[in-house]
Design a protein around this motif. Structure first.
Motif, PDB file in Angstrom:
ATOM      1  N   SER A  62      -6.743   6.838   2.912  1.00  0.00           N
ATOM      2  CA  SER A  62      -6.090   5.881   3.806  1.00  0.00           C
ATOM      3  C   SER A  62      -6.666   4.489   3.579  1.00  0.00           C
ATOM      4  N   GLY A  63      -5.905   3.494   3.967  1.00  0.00           N
ATOM      5  CA  GLY A  63      -6.369   2.115   3.803  1.00  0.00           C
ATOM      6  C   GLY A  63      -6.317   1.688   2.344  1.00  0.00           C
ATOM      7  N   ILE A  64      -7.153   0.688   2.018  1.00  0.00           N
ATOM      8  CA  ILE A  64      -7.178   0.155   0.658  1.00  0.00           C
ATOM      9  C   ILE A  64      -8.046   1.063  -0.206  1.00  0.00           C
ATOM     10  N   VAL A  65      -7.427   1.710  -1.176  1.00  0.00           N
ATOM     11  CA  VAL A  65      -8.168   2.592  -2.085  1.00  0.00           C
ATOM     12  C   VAL A  65      -8.540   1.835  -3.353  1.00  0.00           C
ATOM     13  N   GLN A 104       0.816  -1.215   0.000  1.00  0.00           N
ATOM     14  CA  GLN A 104       0.000   0.000   0.000  1.00  0.00           C
ATOM     15  C   GLN A 104       0.849   1.263   0.000  1.00  0.00           C
ATOM     16  N   SER A 105       1.964   1.217   0.657  1.00  0.00           N
ATOM     17  CA  SER A 105       2.781   2.429   0.810  1.00  0.00           C
ATOM     18  C   SER A 105       3.927   2.510  -0.189  1.00  0.00           C
ATOM     19  N   PRO A 142      -5.084  -4.137  -6.015  1.00  0.00           N
ATOM     20  CA  PRO A 142      -5.024  -3.628  -4.642  1.00  0.00           C
ATOM     21  C   PRO A 142      -3.644  -3.828  -4.033  1.00  0.00           C
ATOM     22  N   GLY A 143      -3.219  -2.859  -3.205  1.00  0.00           N
ATOM     23  CA  GLY A 143      -1.913  -2.958  -2.563  1.00  0.00           C
ATOM     24  C   GLY A 143      -1.905  -4.017  -1.479  1.00  0.00           C
ATOM     25  N   LEU A 144      -0.777  -4.687  -1.375  1.00  0.00           N
ATOM     26  CA  LEU A 144      -0.643  -5.737  -0.360  1.00  0.00           C
ATOM     27  C   LEU A 144      -0.683  -5.135   1.041  1.00  0.00           C
ATOM     28  N   THR A 145      -1.438  -5.759   1.915  1.00  0.00           N
ATOM     29  CA  THR A 145      -1.529  -5.316   3.303  1.00  0.00           C
ATOM     30  C   THR A 145      -1.391  -6.523   4.207  1.00  0.00           C
TER      31      THR A 145
END
Length: 702
Positions: free
Chosen positions: A70-73, A49-50, A168-171
């Motif tokens: 913030s979070g998953i966009v 994500q970042s 989606p970005g990995l979290t």
């Protein structure tokens, strides 16, 4: 921003039409709403994500258009198709744009969503809003994700032809109302995209963290361990500590990738909040690399413009290499789904009466064909149909009957007892016929069980054939008709089993009812006696005079012992009377007392020589006759089963089905299609439609 490539030879490696071709194929499968059966070449963007994924994509496009927060966009895959156009090309609208909040809006750049065909978004802020709206329409306002892609096409003179898939970005840790397994969901979605061999992986990693901890690279190496189709993008290079750089990474000394790494500088959060234009950010990026001591000598290989050109060239080369395989897969898939659609049949039914009649006729014809072995789909690996019934007759039943040993339940001492019992109150002079018949009848009845088992096994094989025939698509299409046919035929089989079992029992009863000792193959009593005598008193060889070579007269040979069958009274006396060996030896005192016989008289002594000979004769006769019966049963039982069961089904199956199915009031219910058939036909129609259009698209490229 980088200019469009000048090399655009049609069909060449840098032909921009190749990327447009893949874009059209993506649109075809997305529009129709089916899972893409073809592994299309595309660049898949992965990272945490970042890591700065969104900033990299916006820099490549040159405009702000992605949702932020913030979070998953990014909660749905975004298929981003960048198409280069000349400013001189008509855009279909006037030169002025009204009702816009985008200061950079102009008539040369716009976006188009596949789910809103024909509408052009010149205001890139509205593109961002539409992405958010369409995402929420699918997954709601919570932090859930969906694999359904959003297709966005951006047409601009400031982009190179590219197709990118933003995921989606990995979290790692669920936040707020995110699902507890959000990490697994995102990981599974990403792996589904990047595990395809035609996917180029764009692994975005922040340069100010250890490369070994990169989530994007770690996931990429799982599906591409050799790094053959992974490009590394290093963001936040400007945020690294003083005295550190990414030169070793670029040189491939840390984690080597065949397609290499490209360092970029994105806008920081403060720049985004202050709405710093991307053009200014790209200029700042260029100055950073040209003035940094570690990168100035290779500044032409750094930055977003170089990344865009590199991706453009890699993608076009990749498409060029995979195009023949794509054509072949589209063609084979189209053929496969067309055949399946034909097998499912048309949705519009004809006359229900004719359909049921045709199905019954086809079923009964196929039933006869399978039993007779005339099936066109004969297996080369296993027995099927009538051949399995033949196996039951000639292997299972034949060996089963032969395995029945008439003497495994009747021992020699039992035969001796039966011999005494069958002679009644007078001692028998010859081997008892009654004892022979009694024993042989009892043993013949033992053949009834394997014979009935044979009929049961053939019944099972008929049910097996029925199940195989009803597994075909035509019966899957009409589940009610399939169930009805199955029930009618099973009932038909059961009805045929009663006369079949009766005939089999009658065959056994016929054999046990009349013992034909006049059978030409039967070993009669005289021959049996001769065989036993020969066994106990083998013929001595004829003696020859050593001088003349002539046989010596019988008188010169020692007198042979009397035949054991010519027993004298002395023989009986020496063994304690007629029943002498039937019981264990008794002392003379008890014998003199003449005690009354016990309530139950059972044999306890060993067989005398006379009894042994008589038992052997009986066993020879039983064995001889039992072999005759066995051969008869092995021959006749299969014929009985074929007549009353197998042939009966072949002859009367159609009549039975017509009587039970051909009723006008029930035909419509029987022909109600299954939900699976209706759903599968629709899926196949959509797939054939999309593959046909895809085939037309790829056929334009030679």
């Amino acid at each position: 921003m980088a200019d469009a490539p000048s090399l655009s030879t049609p069909g060449g490696i840098s032909d921009p039409g190749l990327i447009k071709l893949v874009n059209k194929l993506q649109d075809v499968f997305t529009t129709v709403g089916v899972n893409n059966p073809i592994d299309l070449p595309q660049i898949v963007v992965v990272g945490s994500q970042s890591s700065g994924k969104s900033s990299v994509l916006e820099n490549i496009v040159g405009r702000d258009f992605l949702p932020r927060g913030s979070g998953i966009v990014t909660r749905r895959p975004l298929v981003l198709q960048l198409i280069n156009r000349s400013p001189a090309q008509p855009n279909g609208v006037g030169n002025e744009i009204t009702d816009t909040t985008d200061k950079a809006a102009n008539t040369d750049e716009w976006g188009e969503f596949l789910h809103i065909p024909g509408q052009k978004f010149f205001d890139f802020n509205k593109i961002r809003d539409e992405i958010s709206r369409e995402t929420e329409a699918k997954v709601g306002r919570n932090a859930g994700i969906s694999p359904a892609p959003i297709n966005l096409r951006i047409i601009s003179p400031n982009v190179l032809n590219l197709t990118l898939v933003d995921l989606p970005g990995l979290t790692r840790v669920p936040v707020g109302d995110q699902p507890r397994d959000i990490e697994r969901q995102i990981r599974d979605m990403i792996v589904k995209y990047i595990q395809k061999s035609n996917a180029i992986i764009l692994a975005v990693t922040a340069a100010n963290v250890d490369l070994a901890n990169s989530d994007g690279l770690k996931l990429a190496r799982e599906v591409d361990p050799e790094g053959q189709r992974t490009i590394g993008v290093l963001t936040k290079v400007d945020l690294m500590d003083d005295g550190t750089d990414v030169v070793d990474i670029l040189a491939g000394r840390i984690i080597p990738l065949r397609l290499g790494y490209v360092p970029v500088v994105n806008r920081g959060q403060r720049d985004i909040d202050n709405k710093k234009p991307i053009n200014a950010a790209l200029e700042a990026e260029k100055n950073f690399f040209e003035n940094h001591k570690a990168y100035r000598n290779k500044s032409s290989y750094c930055g977003t413009p170089y990344l865009a050109r590199k991706l453009n060239l890699i993608l076009m080369m990749h498409i060029k290499q995979t195009l023949p395989d794509i054509k072949a897969r589209i063609s084979s898939s189209l053929q496969k789904y067309t055949q399946e659609l034909e097998s499912l049949g048309p949705s519009l039914l004809g006359n229900s009466t004719n359909i049921v009649l045709n199905i019954i006729t086809e079923f009964t014809n196929e039933w006869r064909t399978v039993l007779d072995g005339n099936n066109t789909e004969l297996s080369s690996t296993e027995l099927s149909g009538g051949a399995r019934i033949s196996f039951v007759f000639h292997e299972l039943y034949s060996n089963g009957v032969k395995a029945v040993d008439p003497f495994d339940q009747v021992k020699d001492v039992d035969i001796r007892t039966i011999l005494y019992n069958s002679s009644g109150s007078s001692p028998a002079l010859f081997v008892g016929t009654t004892a022979f018949e009694l024993i042989v009848k009892h043993q013949i009845k033992r053949l009834e069980e394997p014979s009935l088992k044979c009929a049961s096994l053939v019944y099972d094989e008929l049910v097996r054939i029925l199940t195989q025939l009803l597994a075909k698509n035509v019966y899957r299409r009409y589940p009610s008709l399939k169930e009805k046919i199955h029930a009618v035929v099973i009932s038909f089989f059961k009805k045929a089993m009663d006369p079949t079992n009766k005939l089999v029992r009658d065959l056994v009863a016929m054999e046990s009812c009349y013992i034909n000792t006049g059978h030409p193959d039967f070993l009669n009593g005289h021959r049996a006696m001769a065989i036993v005598n020969e066994k106990h008193n083998p013929s001595r060889p004829v003696q020859v005079d050593p001088k003349t070579g002539k046989p010596l007269p019988a008188s010169s040979t020692p007198a042979r012992a009397a035949s054991p069958t010519l027993l004298t009274n002395n023989d009986n006396d020496s063994n304690g009377g007629f029943f002498g060996s039937f019981f264990a030896a008794k002392n003379k005192k008890k014998a003199a007392a003449m005690e009354a016989p016990p309530p139950m008289l059972k044999a306890s002594g060993v067989l005398s020589e006379r009894e042994g000979i008589e038992v052997e004769v009986i066993k020879l006769l039983i064995g001889s006759y039992y072999n005759i019966v066995r051969r008869t049963m092995i021959d006749m039982v299969p014929k009985a089963i074929m007549l009353n069961l197998v042939q009966f089904t072949k002859d009367d199956m159609q009549k039975e089905l017509l009587e039970n199915l051909y009723r006008t009031s029930e035909l419509d219910d029987l022909l109600k299609e299954s939900d699976y058939t209706v759903r599968r036909r629709k899926e196949c129609q959509q797939m054939v439609e999309s593959l046909s259009r895809a085939n037309e698209i790829v056929s334009q490229v030679q």
